[in-house]
Design a protein around this motif. Structure first.
Motif, PDB file in Angstrom:
ATOM      1  N   LYS A   5      36.914  28.971  49.758  1.00 43.71           N
ATOM      2  CA  LYS A   5      36.545  29.001  48.337  1.00 43.71           C
ATOM      3  C   LYS A   5      36.385  30.435  47.849  1.00 43.71           C
ATOM      4  N   SER A   6      35.767  31.270  48.652  1.00 45.00           N
ATOM      5  CA  SER A   6      35.586  32.676  48.281  1.00 45.00           C
ATOM      6  C   SER A   6      36.940  33.368  48.092  1.00 45.00           C
ATOM      7  N   GLN A   7      37.875  33.069  48.983  1.00 45.07           N
ATOM      8  CA  GLN A   7      39.195  33.705  48.890  1.00 45.07           C
ATOM      9  C   GLN A   7      39.965  33.201  47.669  1.00 45.07           C
ATOM     10  N   PHE A   8      39.877  31.912  47.390  1.00 45.31           N
ATOM     11  CA  PHE A   8      40.509  31.393  46.172  1.00 45.31           C
ATOM     12  C   PHE A   8      39.876  32.011  44.931  1.00 45.31           C
ATOM     13  N   ASP A   9      38.557  32.101  44.924  1.00 45.28           N
ATOM     14  CA  ASP A   9      37.870  32.695  43.770  1.00 45.28           C
ATOM     15  C   ASP A   9      38.336  34.135  43.549  1.00 45.28           C
ATOM     16  N   GLN A  10      38.479  34.893  44.618  1.00 41.69           N
ATOM     17  CA  GLN A  10      38.914  36.287  44.495  1.00 41.69           C
ATOM     18  C   GLN A  10      40.327  36.383  43.941  1.00 41.69           C
ATOM     19  N   ARG A  14      41.631  37.988  40.338  1.00 39.60           N
ATOM     20  CA  ARG A  14      42.716  38.958  40.189  1.00 39.60           C
ATOM     21  C   ARG A  14      43.744  38.475  39.162  1.00 39.60           C
ATOM     22  N   ILE A  15      44.112  37.201  39.243  1.00 38.29           N
ATOM     23  CA  ILE A  15      45.085  36.646  38.303  1.00 38.29           C
ATOM     24  C   ILE A  15      44.554  36.720  36.875  1.00 38.29           C
ATOM     25  N   HIS A  16      43.322  36.281  36.674  1.00 39.13           N
ATOM     26  CA  HIS A  16      42.764  36.247  35.330  1.00 39.13           C
ATOM     27  C   HIS A  16      42.586  37.662  34.768  1.00 39.13           C
ATOM     28  N   LYS A  17      42.209  38.595  35.608  1.00 34.68           N
ATOM     29  CA  LYS A  17      42.066  39.982  35.158  1.00 34.68           C
ATOM     30  C   LYS A  17      43.423  40.546  34.729  1.00 34.68           C
ATOM     31  N   GLU A  19      46.004  38.755  33.752  1.00 40.79           N
ATOM     32  CA  GLU A  19      46.396  38.040  32.521  1.00 40.79           C
ATOM     33  C   GLU A  19      45.729  38.679  31.300  1.00 40.79           C
ATOM     34  N   ARG A  20      44.440  38.955  31.409  1.00 39.45           N
ATOM     35  CA  ARG A  20      43.721  39.543  30.271  1.00 39.45           C
ATOM     36  C   ARG A  20      44.287  40.909  29.913  1.00 39.45           C
ATOM     37  N   ALA A  21      44.617  41.701  30.934  1.00 38.32           N
ATOM     38  CA  ALA A  21      45.141  43.048  30.689  1.00 38.32           C
ATOM     39  C   ALA A  21      46.480  43.017  29.969  1.00 38.32           C
ATOM     40  N   SER A  22      47.232  41.918  30.152  1.00 40.27           N
ATOM     41  CA  SER A  22      48.560  41.797  29.537  1.00 40.27           C
ATOM     42  C   SER A  22      48.572  40.840  28.357  1.00 40.27           C
ATOM     43  N   ASP A  23      47.393  40.392  27.927  1.00 38.85           N
ATOM     44  CA  ASP A  23      47.289  39.425  26.839  1.00 38.85           C
ATOM     45  C   ASP A  23      48.117  38.183  27.127  1.00 38.85           C
ATOM     46  N   ARG A  24      48.005  37.678  28.381  1.00 43.88           N
ATOM     47  CA  ARG A  24      48.785  36.514  28.816  1.00 43.88           C
ATOM     48  C   ARG A  24      47.862  35.458  29.432  1.00 43.88           C
ATOM     49  N   GLU A  25      46.674  35.311  28.872  1.00 48.97           N
ATOM     50  CA  GLU A  25      45.670  34.429  29.473  1.00 48.97           C
ATOM     51  C   GLU A  25      46.152  32.987  29.538  1.00 48.97           C
ATOM     52  N   GLY A  26      45.974  32.384  30.722  1.00 47.71           N
ATOM     53  CA  GLY A  26      46.319  30.985  30.916  1.00 47.71           C
ATOM     54  C   GLY A  26      47.784  30.696  31.133  1.00 47.71           C
ATOM     55  N   LEU A  27      48.590  31.734  31.342  1.00 48.11           N
ATOM     56  CA  LEU A  27      50.040  31.545  31.439  1.00 48.11           C
ATOM     57  C   LEU A  27      50.587  31.618  32.862  1.00 48.11           C
ATOM     58  N   GLU A 207      49.577  41.790  40.350  1.00 55.25           N
ATOM     59  CA  GLU A 207      49.207  42.398  39.062  1.00 55.25           C
ATOM     60  C   GLU A 207      50.436  42.937  38.332  1.00 55.25           C
ATOM     61  N   ALA A 208      51.317  43.608  39.066  1.00 57.73           N
ATOM     62  CA  ALA A 208      52.535  44.143  38.461  1.00 57.73           C
ATOM     63  C   ALA A 208      53.429  43.024  37.960  1.00 57.73           C
ATOM     64  N   ALA A 209      53.520  41.948  38.737  1.00 59.90           N
ATOM     65  CA  ALA A 209      54.365  40.814  38.350  1.00 59.90           C
ATOM     66  C   ALA A 209      53.839  40.148  37.081  1.00 59.90           C
ATOM     67  N   ILE A 210      52.537  39.951  37.004  1.00 63.83           N
ATOM     68  CA  ILE A 210      51.954  39.314  35.820  1.00 63.83           C
ATOM     69  C   ILE A 210      52.145  40.195  34.591  1.00 63.83           C
ATOM     70  N   ALA A 211      52.013  41.501  34.778  1.00 64.66           N
ATOM     71  CA  ALA A 211      52.213  42.423  33.653  1.00 64.66           C
ATOM     72  C   ALA A 211      53.615  42.316  33.078  1.00 64.66           C
TER      73      ALA A 211
END
Length: 232
Positions: A5-10, A14-17, A19-27, A207-211
């Motif tokens: 659970k801790s590893q999934f949460d981490q 990372r994914i949500h952070k 997403e937020r940095a790229s204005d792509r939340e929930g995608l 992070e680079a991929a999500i961006a």
């Protein structure tokens, strides 16, 4: 279970952070790469809410799919190399295939997909860094491949997948991901398609991929630890 659970949460943080940095939340969807990991670990991840799992080794995957058939909502993704003699099993057991790189394999998957199942979701694997050691269609091969595969009746062409050559610098990591995203956009435009999936980004470069527009990141090590050494 607590460690998992801790590893999934981490990873989700990372994914949500990113997403937020790229204005792509929930995608962005998390594809948990469970190759070499036991069925019990997948069951634990399912209890945490994870539904999409990626497998590379066909027989191991089929065994796990059978063992876990009572878990509601599991979605199985085949992400490994595909040999012609493996297509029937893949077409029968999986909902997604990320590693199609030639028309022969696509035709076999379409022909062998059971009529009682929905069309098989397909991503074309692209050798985006032109590495001799890696599978994948070249950028030059893609237009003809896309035109042919998009007409196959039992497949749904969803998008592109790539595993770029590793880079530690995030700016350098972004270059091939941008190239893949631009390629998807141009293929959609030129062939009047609506492909919606960019399967790109792993533990070291998500992070680079999500961006650059990833819609699905394939994460194994950060979730489950290093791969099992006894896997053949």
């Amino acid at each position: 279970m607590t460690l998992l659970k801790s590893q999934f949460d981490q990873v989700f943080e990372r994914i949500h952070k990113a997403e937020r940095a790229s204005d792509r939340e929930g995608l962005v969807k998390l594809l948990a790469v469970s190759k070499t990991k036991p069925a019990e670990m997948i069951s634990d991840a399912w209890q945490l809410g994870q539904r999409d799992f990626g497998e590379n080794y066909l027989q191991e995957a089929v065994d796990k799919i059978t063992l876990l058939s009572d878990l509601e909502g599991l979605v199985w993704h085949f992400i490994g190399p595909i040999q012609s003699n493996k297509t029937r099993e893949i077409a029968n057991h999986f909902q997604w295939v990320h590693s199609v790189d030639r028309l022969k394999i696509a035709k076999r998957l379409s022909d062998q997909r059971p009529d009682n199942l929905p069309p098989l979701n397909i991503c074309l694997q692209v050798n985006i860094s032109d590495e001799e050691s890696k599978s994948g269609a070249t950028l030059a091969e893609l237009p003809e491949l896309v035109a042919a595969i998009s007409q196959l009746p039992r497949l749904q062409l969803r998008g592109l997948m790539a595993i770029p050559s590793p880079e530690s610098d995030q700016d350098k990591q972004r270059v091939p991901f941008k190239k893949l995203a631009d390629t998807l956009e141009s293929l959609n435009r030129d062939h009047h398609l609506d492909m919606d999936t960019l399967s790109m980004g792993m533990t070291g470069d998500l992070e680079a991929a999500i961006a650059e527009g990833a819609t699905m990141v394939r994460i194994g090590t950060a979730l489950f630890g290093a791969r099992s050494l006894n896997q053949g």
